[in-house]
Enzyme design. Structure first.
Site, mmCIF file in Angstrom:
data_model
loop_
_atom_site.group_PDB
_atom_site.id
_atom_site.type_symbol
_atom_site.label_atom_id
_atom_site.label_comp_id
_atom_site.label_asym_id
_atom_site.label_seq_id
_atom_site.Cartn_x
_atom_site.Cartn_y
_atom_site.Cartn_z
ATOM 1 C CG ASP A 12 -58.444 34.586 73.149
ATOM 2 O OD1 ASP A 12 -57.415 34.679 73.817
ATOM 3 O OD2 ASP A 12 -58.493 34.764 71.920
ATOM 4 C CE LYS A 15 -56.357 28.058 76.851
ATOM 5 N NZ LYS A 15 -57.138 28.817 75.880
ATOM 6 C CG HIS A 40 -53.289 33.662 81.626
ATOM 7 N ND1 HIS A 40 -52.421 32.788 81.028
ATOM 8 C CD2 HIS A 40 -52.809 33.900 82.850
ATOM 9 C CE1 HIS A 40 -51.448 32.515 81.869
ATOM 10 N NE2 HIS A 40 -51.658 33.172 82.987
HETATM 11 P P1 IMP Z 1 -49.299 32.632 66.029
HETATM 12 O O1 IMP Z 1 -49.577 31.652 67.111
HETATM 13 O O2 IMP Z 1 -48.765 33.941 66.554
HETATM 14 O O3 IMP Z 1 -48.432 32.084 64.951
HETATM 15 O O4 IMP Z 1 -50.677 33.012 65.332
HETATM 16 C C1 IMP Z 1 -51.418 32.062 64.562
HETATM 17 C C2 IMP Z 1 -52.920 32.235 64.797
HETATM 18 O O5 IMP Z 1 -53.248 31.846 66.112
HETATM 19 C C3 IMP Z 1 -53.428 33.676 64.657
HETATM 20 O O6 IMP Z 1 -54.722 33.645 64.095
HETATM 21 C C4 IMP Z 1 -53.494 34.170 66.078
HETATM 22 O O7 IMP Z 1 -54.424 35.208 66.245
HETATM 23 C C5 IMP Z 1 -53.932 32.895 66.781
HETATM 24 N N1 IMP Z 1 -53.548 32.865 68.197
HETATM 25 C C6 IMP Z 1 -52.311 32.654 68.704
HETATM 26 N N2 IMP Z 1 -52.344 32.670 70.046
HETATM 27 C C7 IMP Z 1 -53.619 32.869 70.401
HETATM 28 C C8 IMP Z 1 -54.291 32.941 71.664
HETATM 29 O O8 IMP Z 1 -53.700 32.813 72.730
HETATM 30 N N3 IMP Z 1 -55.633 33.151 71.605
HETATM 31 C C9 IMP Z 1 -56.311 33.255 70.430
HETATM 32 N N4 IMP Z 1 -55.727 33.188 69.242
HETATM 33 C C10 IMP Z 1 -54.387 32.990 69.219
#
Ligand code: IMP
Length: 423
Positions: A12, A15, A40
């Site tokens: 976040d 990008k 995004h």
């Molecule tokens: P997952 O990718 O859904 O398995 O989540 C794993 C961790 O990555 C969690 O803490 C999510 O909040 C974080 N996360 C996944 N995608 C994003 C993103 O695009 N931005 C910020 N955090 C993310």
């Protein structure tokens, strides 16, 4: 020219906005990892689009590609294409290519992600999009690839082969296994497979051919450096490798082809989900950053945790990515905070350290050590060049640049294209 862009913190960082801004220089813009856990926001005139999969360069002339190292929820992609079509933006196979080997996120992956997260005593805070389970299947060689999805016979045979295993996993976690062979999903996925068949391509070939012809290629990472599955803050990470080197491996491009690596850095720090964030602010300043910075996730709507700029975290991101330049985003959000603090190191077990400890549990015990800088009260959102920034703001930027040791090339003071300028 081959450029890689990654987020330097926990995702976040903005990008999408920087890719959108610079993509007019690139013939191809390519996503190399992650799935629809990313998000995004793109503004076109008065319309705002919230996107998760289509790379940010789609608004310009660039062709956009989704690489084989991503995990693809075809329902999400179809929804994005439909939403853009309603706004008069057509994303056909001439504009978007998806690698034939891309792993498909199935409904059972999403089910398993939700069940597993609920069963964890210590949560990760996943987006519940099925990302981790889709990657497990890729590594276990139990994935369904886009090429399988586009061929009804192959798709049904593969599903049949995998069904018992998936049903048992769901049952074990206390869920309803009927999702695995639910005809409603199977029919929908077959339709989606047919829809995406013309989009299938060989991403590695397209990129290497383009580079050979002297064209420019931009590889766009998702999430951020410290969510990397190998080098991040395990277990509070995503399931893919988010750092620059991963672009080469995931896209099938040799490291000798890389010309520059651009890191996107927020002027403070945020994190969504669980895991350590040493400079987290649980006070009014944290709330101010959240509100002024509109720190709510595009994908889950969750409030992002906010904190002071963390130099050790950045130092590690520079090492992990080999940045050649940086973009500093959301500088406008820091107005009206007096003084500003920047974390220059941590106290850990009685010692001062300037680099994050290797283990997440140790990072969780780190107490930040700060230097204070003079803040500013001016509204920066109308500034269009570096020299017009208040003295204190320029000092903040130069201070960070000197401490990080990588040049800050772009600065953004708001979401609009005109609000990003070069330093
Ligand atoms: P997952 O990718 O859904 O398995 O989540 C794993 C961790 O990555 C969690 O803490 C999510 O909040 C974080 N996360 C996944 N995608 C994003 C993103 O695009 N931005 C910020 N955090 C993310």
């Amino acid at each position: 020219m081959f450029t890689i862009i990654t987020g330097a913190q926990f995702g976040d960082e903005g990008k999408g906005k920087i890719v959108d801004l610079i993509s007019d220089k690139y013939d191809l813009v390519v996503r190399f990892q992650g799935g629809d856990n990313a998000g995004h926001t793109v503004k076109v005139g008065d319309t705002t689009y919230k996107l998760h999969l289509i790379p940010s360069g789609f608004l310009l002339d660039s062709r956009v590609l989704i690489g084989p190292g991503t995990v693809l929820n075809p329902q999400s992609l179809a929804q994005e294409i439909e939403m853009l079509a309603k706004g008069g933006i057509h994303i056909g196979p001439d504009k978007l290519g998806i690698d034939a080997k891309t792993s498909i996120i199935m409904p059972y992956h999403i089910e398993l992600d939700g069940l597993k997260e609920s069963s964890r005593a210590e949560k990760i805070g996943t987006t519940k999009k099925g990302i981790g389970f889709a990657y497990i299947d890729k590594v276990a060689r139990d994935e369904i690839r886009l090429a399988d999805l586009t061929d009804e016979g192959k798709f049904r045979a593969r599903l049949e082969e995998l069904a018992t295993q998936k049903e048992n996993m769901i049952r074990e976690l206390g869920g309803d296994p009927s999702v695995v062979l639910d005809n409603k999903y199977i029919d929908l996925y077959i339709k989606l497979g047919q829809m995406f068949a013309p989009y299938m391509t060989d991403v590695s070939f397209e990129i290497n051919k383009a580079l050979e012809e002297g064209k420019n290629v931009l590889a766009e990472g998702a999430q951020g450096t410290h969510l990397d599955v190998i080098h991040g803050t395990q277990k509070f990470v995503t399931s893919s490798s988010t750092i620059a080197g991963s672009a080469c491996a995931n896209l099938g491009v040799g490291p000798t082809k890389v010309d520059n690596v651009l890191g996107i850095v927020k002027a403070y720090i945020t994190r969504v989900g669980e895991g350590p964030l040493p400079t987290e602010l649980k006070d009014d300043i944290g709330k101010q950053l959240q509100q002024v910075g509109r720190e709510f996730g595009t994908t889950t709507g969750r409030v992002r945790r906010c904190g002071w700029f963390d130099l050790p975290i950045l130092k590690k991101a520079v090492y992990l990515n080999g940045y050649t330049e940086l973009a500093l985003t959301k500088l406008d959000v820091l107005s009206n905070i007096h003084p500003l603090k920047v974390c220059v190191g941590y106290e850990l077990k009685g010692k001062f350290i300037e680099y994050p400890p290797e283990l997440t549990t140790d990072l969780g015990m780190c107490v930040p050590v700060y230097e204070e800088l003079t803040g500013w009260s001016e509204d920066l959102t109308h500034v269009r060049q570096f020299s017009d920034l208040p003295d204190a703001t320029r000092r903040y930027v130069s201070y960070l640049e000197e401490k990080i040791g990588v040049q800050i090339k772009y600065i953004s003071v708001g979401p609009g294209r005109e609000q990003t300028f070069t330093k």
